[in-house]
Write a protein that holds these residues in place. Sequence first.
Motif, PDB file in Angstrom:
ATOM      1  N   CYS A  28      -3.084  -0.635 -41.395  1.00 39.34           N
ATOM      2  CA  CYS A  28      -3.529  -2.024 -41.424  1.00 39.34           C
ATOM      3  C   CYS A  28      -4.864  -2.112 -40.724  1.00 39.34           C
ATOM      4  O   CYS A  28      -4.948  -1.932 -39.497  1.00 39.34           O
ATOM      5  CB  CYS A  28      -2.508  -2.923 -40.752  1.00 39.34           C
ATOM      6  SG  CYS A  28      -1.022  -3.161 -41.749  1.00 39.34           S
ATOM      7  N   LEU A  29      -5.905  -2.388 -41.463  1.00 36.41           N
ATOM      8  CA  LEU A  29      -7.248  -2.405 -40.903  1.00 36.41           C
ATOM      9  C   LEU A  29      -7.706  -3.795 -40.501  1.00 36.41           C
ATOM     10  O   LEU A  29      -8.685  -3.931 -39.767  1.00 36.41           O
ATOM     11  CB  LEU A  29      -8.236  -1.817 -41.933  1.00 36.41           C
ATOM     12  CG  LEU A  29      -7.911  -0.379 -42.379  1.00 36.41           C
ATOM     13  CD1 LEU A  29      -8.941   0.092 -43.398  1.00 36.41           C
ATOM     14  CD2 LEU A  29      -7.890   0.568 -41.176  1.00 36.41           C
ATOM     15  N   ARG A  30      -7.043  -4.828 -40.973  1.00 38.57           N
ATOM     16  CA  ARG A  30      -7.485  -6.184 -40.686  1.00 38.57           C
ATOM     17  C   ARG A  30      -7.095  -6.573 -39.266  1.00 38.57           C
ATOM     18  O   ARG A  30      -5.997  -6.262 -38.800  1.00 38.57           O
ATOM     19  CB  ARG A  30      -6.877  -7.163 -41.672  1.00 38.57           C
ATOM     20  CG  ARG A  30      -7.443  -6.994 -43.091  1.00 38.57           C
ATOM     21  CD  ARG A  30      -6.804  -7.959 -44.058  1.00 38.57           C
ATOM     22  NE  ARG A  30      -7.413  -7.857 -45.370  1.00 38.57           N
ATOM     23  CZ  ARG A  30      -6.996  -8.529 -46.441  1.00 38.57           C
ATOM     24  NH1 ARG A  30      -5.944  -9.314 -46.342  1.00 38.57           N
ATOM     25  NH2 ARG A  30      -7.617  -8.397 -47.586  1.00 38.57           N
ATOM     26  N   PRO A  31      -7.963  -7.294 -38.559  1.00 33.89           N
ATOM     27  CA  PRO A  31      -7.629  -7.701 -37.185  1.00 33.89           C
ATOM     28  C   PRO A  31      -6.476  -8.715 -37.148  1.00 33.89           C
ATOM     29  O   PRO A  31      -5.783  -8.831 -36.142  1.00 33.89           O
ATOM     30  CB  PRO A  31      -8.922  -8.327 -36.666  1.00 33.89           C
ATOM     31  CG  PRO A  31      -9.686  -8.715 -37.891  1.00 33.89           C
ATOM     32  CD  PRO A  31      -9.333  -7.693 -38.929  1.00 33.89           C
ATOM     33  N   GLU A  32      -6.261  -9.463 -38.246  1.00 37.10           N
ATOM     34  CA  GLU A  32      -5.162 -10.430 -38.257  1.00 37.10           C
ATOM     35  C   GLU A  32      -3.801  -9.744 -38.142  1.00 37.10           C
ATOM     36  O   GLU A  32      -2.816 -10.355 -37.695  1.00 37.10           O
ATOM     37  CB  GLU A  32      -5.186 -11.264 -39.547  1.00 37.10           C
ATOM     38  CG  GLU A  32      -6.355 -12.222 -39.653  1.00 37.10           C
ATOM     39  CD  GLU A  32      -7.612 -11.537 -40.219  1.00 37.10           C
ATOM     40  OE1 GLU A  32      -7.559 -10.306 -40.465  1.00 37.10           O
ATOM     41  OE2 GLU A  32      -8.624 -12.232 -40.403  1.00 37.10           O
ATOM     42  N   CYS A  33      -3.745  -8.467 -38.558  1.00 32.86           N
ATOM     43  CA  CYS A  33      -2.463  -7.763 -38.487  1.00 32.86           C
ATOM     44  C   CYS A  33      -2.006  -7.575 -37.049  1.00 32.86           C
ATOM     45  O   CYS A  33      -0.810  -7.517 -36.765  1.00 32.86           O
ATOM     46  CB  CYS A  33      -2.583  -6.405 -39.171  1.00 32.86           C
ATOM     47  SG  CYS A  33      -2.764  -6.523 -40.968  1.00 32.86           S
TER      48      CYS A  33
END
Length: 647
Positions: A28-33
């Motif tokens: 998971c590369l997105r910061p929201e994850c």
Amino acid sequence: MGEGVKALLAKPIKLADQVAKQSGSGQCLRPECKDLRARAEKLAEVLRQAARAELYERPAERIVAGTLQALGKAGGMSARCFESHSRLRRFLTFNPVSGFPRTLALLDTAIEDVAWLIRISSPRADADANGADDDADLRGLPNIAQNEPILFLIWDHIARLHTGSLAVRADSASTLASLARDSPHFSKLIVEEDGIAPLVKLLKEGTDDGQEAAATALGFLGRDEGSVEKLLHAGVCSVYSAALKEPPMRVQAAAAEAIASLAHQSPRCQDLFAQNNAVRHLVGHLAAGTIQEHSRYSVGGSSTRHAAPPPPEHMRSLHSVVLASTPSMLPGVSGYSSNEPPNSSEGSNGRNNQTQSAAAGRTTTSRVTAPPPSRPQLSSNGSSGRGPRETEDPATKAHMKAMAAKALWKLARGHPGVCKSITESRALLCFARLLEKGDDGAGTHLQYYSAMAIMEITRVAEHNLALRQSAFKPSSPPAKAVAEQLLSIVRKGEYDDLLLLPCITSLGCLSRTFTASETRVIGPLVRLLDDREPPVAKEAIVALTKFACTENHLHVNHCRAIVDDGGARHLVQLVYLGDELQIEALILLCYIALHVPESEEVAQAGVLAVLLWASKQGQLVQDLRVERLLSDAKGRLDLFQSRGSII
């Protein structure tokens, strides 16, 4: 608090762990994850904490359902990021960033709801040793109840009934009673949210305030058949019957009022209350301080058996006359006992100490306050001597009597067994006494409930020969007392008086109990036909019809008395001009024509002419009762009266 909810928590805990694992993966590369992972871990933590607590089941089911929905959306978001696709495809996969804030908000809501559920389901740790609870304010509004705040309020107070101190539980019961009183919808919500069981427990074990509030609240919950069934399944009938035996009186009054409410809703309640001796205890409260012959309603203890008889009362009222004609009770015999044992101090002493104890008791009582010699004092269960009843204020005593009379009214409605128990307990004498003078602060309400109770008993007796012969035989002093008071109220004929209509009905139902020489009943009823309000006139006609109908074995005597008192003339006017009274007046005229066709007063009143006119009116002859009687009545008048006498 339900154990079954813990099984429901297993699935959301597992799903929360799965979301946290997927969101924390390196793929998971997105910061929201990262935010999604933090929320999922927090939610899993509070869910495990909830699994260790004793949860309130009803809100828990809704909160678990909402949590599963939030975790389902969060799992979908994290799964799309976790799938092992190429870097380019992962960036091209449709998983909009705008969906993350909404998902995070759903998880925050779930966390807050679960935390609220834990708070309301757990006792306050900061409650002091005296039972005072600092948790006086509402413990936060859960997001799940935003659309229906009243549901949250009900949840919160039901939870307090489980976990709060006695004072807090009493306050919550009072709030639930107010909600149930205000709206049938709120009452149904309280039942659906499992509020019955903690209220029953509070009625058994709470403080005086808590028991009163619980008794009141439970009485308001029985608004429909489904709710009544749940109340009966919880055993409220036996609990209420037990509450009638134990002071304080305000709790007993609340229990009596609730009994009246439940008995009004369901005939099954009447049976169960009768089986639990509620009638006996209610009659005991009604008799206390009302009549002197109180031992028929009380414990057969030594204080009752060995107490000296009171000095005679001056013969100034109906009560005195009836008591003078009633045989005194045998000494040492308890006519109406209770489940309460005698006073332990009296039961432990031998026969030689009983006289000394009685003398000492009288001496001590005289120092406090000297009751009038003409009326022995009664305790809360009906026994003589000073007891908790003497410490109650007059308004509470009057309210207790009014609620007891109301409960007996509702219990007696259409129930021969209850009516038999009431009449055998000599409660009729109490009702007659109360109709005569009322009671202190209760006033018209007590008299009205007494009149309604008599009306229901006489309605049952009208169709029950055994009850009619045992309770209303002409030689019975209580029956004489009741008839005298009914006649007294009917003679006054005050329509504004709430007592008039039930008293008229009662006299009609007792029509078969009067002897041939008892003609004084007819005159007051006939006078109510002259320029009276339609409800009064209609009730009087119905009552007179029961005297004049063929089923009454003295119908000829009664019909002759009606004619002699001018009833034929009034009935002719009502048939012509009475509108809604036409059919009832015509039926009574038909009975008079059938039974006394030779009467000159009937001829002068023009009864044959009105019968001929009525036979041509379609709206009158459509009634089956009129169709059956009208032709026979015309034939009898044609046979006995000459044409010249017809006006």
